[in-house]
Design a protein around this motif. Structure first.
Motif, PDB file in Angstrom:
ATOM      1  N   UNK A  76      -5.341  -4.124  -1.876  1.00  0.00           N
ATOM      2  CA  UNK A  76      -4.116  -3.412  -1.468  1.00  0.00           C
ATOM      3  C   UNK A  76      -4.459  -1.982  -1.039  1.00  0.00           C
ATOM      4  N   UNK A  77      -5.152  -1.861   0.076  1.00  0.00           N
ATOM      5  CA  UNK A  77      -5.439  -0.529   0.628  1.00  0.00           C
ATOM      6  C   UNK A  77      -5.517  -0.643   2.137  1.00  0.00           C
ATOM      7  N   UNK A  78      -5.486   0.474   2.793  1.00  0.00           N
ATOM      8  CA  UNK A  78      -5.582   0.506   4.251  1.00  0.00           C
ATOM      9  C   UNK A  78      -5.999   1.892   4.690  1.00  0.00           C
ATOM     10  N   UNK A  79      -6.304   2.008   5.970  1.00  0.00           N
ATOM     11  CA  UNK A  79      -6.667   3.301   6.544  1.00  0.00           C
ATOM     12  C   UNK A  79      -5.415   4.033   7.028  1.00  0.00           C
ATOM     13  N   UNK A  80      -5.415   5.325   6.766  1.00  0.00           N
ATOM     14  CA  UNK A  80      -4.444   6.230   7.381  1.00  0.00           C
ATOM     15  C   UNK A  80      -5.270   7.210   8.207  1.00  0.00           C
ATOM     16  N   UNK A  81      -4.886   7.393   9.451  1.00  0.00           N
ATOM     17  CA  UNK A  81      -5.597   8.371  10.270  1.00  0.00           C
ATOM     18  C   UNK A  81      -5.028   9.756   9.972  1.00  0.00           C
ATOM     19  N   UNK A  82      -5.855  10.610   9.371  1.00  0.00           N
ATOM     20  CA  UNK A  82      -5.459  12.013   9.131  1.00  0.00           C
ATOM     21  C   UNK A  82      -5.878  12.818  10.355  1.00  0.00           C
ATOM     22  N   UNK A  83      -4.975  13.644  10.846  1.00  0.00           N
ATOM     23  CA  UNK A  83      -5.328  14.448  12.027  1.00  0.00           C
ATOM     24  C   UNK A  83      -4.576  15.775  12.025  1.00  0.00           C
ATOM     25  N   UNK A  86     -10.119  14.364  13.502  1.00  0.00           N
ATOM     26  CA  UNK A  86      -9.382  13.372  12.717  1.00  0.00           C
ATOM     27  C   UNK A  86     -10.362  12.688  11.779  1.00  0.00           C
ATOM     28  N   UNK A  87      -9.812  11.992  10.822  1.00  0.00           N
ATOM     29  CA  UNK A  87     -10.650  11.275   9.851  1.00  0.00           C
ATOM     30  C   UNK A  87      -9.813  10.199   9.178  1.00  0.00           C
ATOM     31  N   UNK A  88     -10.473   9.346   8.422  1.00  0.00           N
ATOM     32  CA  UNK A  88      -9.795   8.299   7.667  1.00  0.00           C
ATOM     33  C   UNK A  88      -9.380   8.803   6.288  1.00  0.00           C
ATOM     34  N   UNK A  89      -8.184   8.430   5.911  1.00  0.00           N
ATOM     35  CA  UNK A  89      -7.717   8.593   4.538  1.00  0.00           C
ATOM     36  C   UNK A  89      -7.483   7.191   4.013  1.00  0.00           C
ATOM     37  N   UNK A  90      -7.999   6.869   2.856  1.00  0.00           N
ATOM     38  CA  UNK A  90      -7.736   5.551   2.280  1.00  0.00           C
ATOM     39  C   UNK A  90      -6.406   5.603   1.550  1.00  0.00           C
ATOM     40  N   UNK A  91      -5.429   4.867   2.084  1.00  0.00           N
ATOM     41  CA  UNK A  91      -4.125   4.732   1.424  1.00  0.00           C
ATOM     42  C   UNK A  91      -4.224   3.550   0.480  1.00  0.00           C
ATOM     43  N   UNK A  92      -3.748   3.739  -0.754  1.00  0.00           N
ATOM     44  CA  UNK A  92      -3.824   2.630  -1.717  1.00  0.00           C
ATOM     45  C   UNK A  92      -2.705   2.724  -2.737  1.00  0.00           C
ATOM     46  N   UNK A  96       0.861  -1.189   0.000  1.00  0.00           N
ATOM     47  CA  UNK A  96       0.000   0.000   0.000  1.00  0.00           C
ATOM     48  C   UNK A  96       0.894   1.236   0.000  1.00  0.00           C
ATOM     49  N   UNK A  97       0.674   2.129  -0.969  1.00  0.00           N
ATOM     50  CA  UNK A  97       1.536   3.307  -1.108  1.00  0.00           C
ATOM     51  C   UNK A  97       1.319   4.299   0.032  1.00  0.00           C
ATOM     52  N   UNK A 115     -17.252   9.698   2.639  1.00  0.00           N
ATOM     53  CA  UNK A 115     -17.864   8.507   2.048  1.00  0.00           C
ATOM     54  C   UNK A 115     -19.359   8.750   1.926  1.00  0.00           C
ATOM     55  N   UNK A 170      -4.794  15.341   3.247  1.00  0.00           N
ATOM     56  CA  UNK A 170      -5.936  14.847   2.482  1.00  0.00           C
ATOM     57  C   UNK A 170      -6.630  13.733   3.253  1.00  0.00           C
ATOM     58  N   UNK A 171      -7.943  13.712   3.187  1.00  0.00           N
ATOM     59  CA  UNK A 171      -8.732  12.639   3.805  1.00  0.00           C
ATOM     60  C   UNK A 171     -10.058  12.564   3.071  1.00  0.00           C
TER      61      UNK A 171
END
Lengths: 215, 215
Positions: free
Chosen positions: A208-215, B209-215, A146-147, B153, B149-150
């Motif tokens: 191929x993805x995952x969550x990143x917590x943006x804060x 905070x929020x989720x960013x989808x990393x892919x 995952x990038x 949905x 970025x986030x």
């Protein structure tokens, strides 16, 4: 290290192979001593790989991974025997998924309880650490698939066990961020995120993805 | 535009005030025509703000926001009356939270159903779009409170309604990414992510905070 993998499916095989590639000795377990999937995996994986019953793998492992299907996890751990589990770290990546009504699956336990908590209650002296459960197994052990930056999450009742698992995630598998969500009751949220992950997989067309917590 | 807000709590007030600041006329609704919270909000917010019953706000609004407590949403929409709802877009930001057993709350519906689906089934000609529900209300209308970025949905059965909501999120509130998760059944995942969000809030000590989808 000697590591026991409970479960012979794709998750167990992927994690087991990654651990053997890192130089560890891995014993893969099922209900029977000579499960065909486990035997085939042992054959292709080489001399650091072995297989046996749940009890044999639990006894062998200094660290254990629960890679069983969630509906079978409590039974598998019962077969593993309490004496082989006590004081060890169980890295629980399982999900309590029920496919009996087709797809998407539903959860067999959620909202007021979770599989992680059920396992911890059934084995009070086992140090259950829930982590990576909602991810595709390739991403579990190869997070660079995952990038960009993204996060792993852990929870559990024992701080030392969580420190051990954090080290395993970062040093062995290459995770750059591990967020501790608290005690094992946070398993509820980590398991209930599955339907959201499944919607995203359908939308994105990849695992191929995952969550990143943006804060 | 004329917008109806169902609910007089902090979520309704925050979204209502943001909409008035954007130049829209907003009518906030409760069960009674002269709810004290709604009256106080109207007074401080200015002449574009008004309040009334659920039916009055639903009739007034070209677009509707469901900002009621989830346990009261179905009742509120029943009071709003089908004739005032049909063919409109309802932006459903509510969560089916039950605090009767203390914190953390549990969900009154999950796993095999969701509040978004319940609302859609009760009002087949209303275009329900679930979005932003798990976020703090300040982040809903001010996504730049979260750095980097986030993603937002959305889900719903009507493509035109989702296009309208996507425009509202991006053009009015400033969201830079809106991911369409499919039909209204994806509400299940969007509501079940709440326990995970609550664990993160406890860990991070902030709601920004929020989720960013990393892919």
């Amino acid at each position: 290290m000697n590591i026991g993998i409970l479960g012979t499916g794709i998750v167990g095989q992927t994690i087991g192979s990654a651990l053997v590639n890192l130089g560890h000795n891995v014993r893969m377990a099922s209900r029977t001593a000579d499960n065909p999937s486990a035997r085939a995996w042992t054959k292709v994986t080489g001399k650091e790989a072995s297989h046996g019953t749940f009890a044999e793998a639990a006894e062998f492992g200094e660290i254990l991974f629960n890679c069983t299907a969630g509906m079978g996890s409590l039974s598998a751990l019962q077969f593993a025997k309490t004496a082989n589990l006590n004081y060890k770290v169980l890295i629980d990546v399982a999900n309590p998924l029920d496919y009996s009504r087709g797809t998407p699956p539903t959860l067999t336990v959620c909202n007021t309880d979770s599989l992680g908590e059920q396992i911890q209650r059934a084995h009070p002296l086992l140090n259950v650490v829930k982590t990576l459960n909602y991810l595709n197994c390739d991403v579990m052990v190869h997070p660079h698939r995952v990038a960009g930056s993204h996060d792993a999450f852990i929870c559990g009742n024992n701080a030392n066990a969580k420190a051990t698992v954090t080290l395993i995630l970062m040093e062995w598998f290459g995770w750059s961020s591990v967020i501790d969500l608290g005690d094992i009751s946070a398993s509820r949220g980590m398991e209930m995120v599955i339907p959201f992950w499944l919607s995203l997989r359908n939308k994105l067309g990849t695992t191929d993805f995952n969550f990143k917590i943006a804060k």
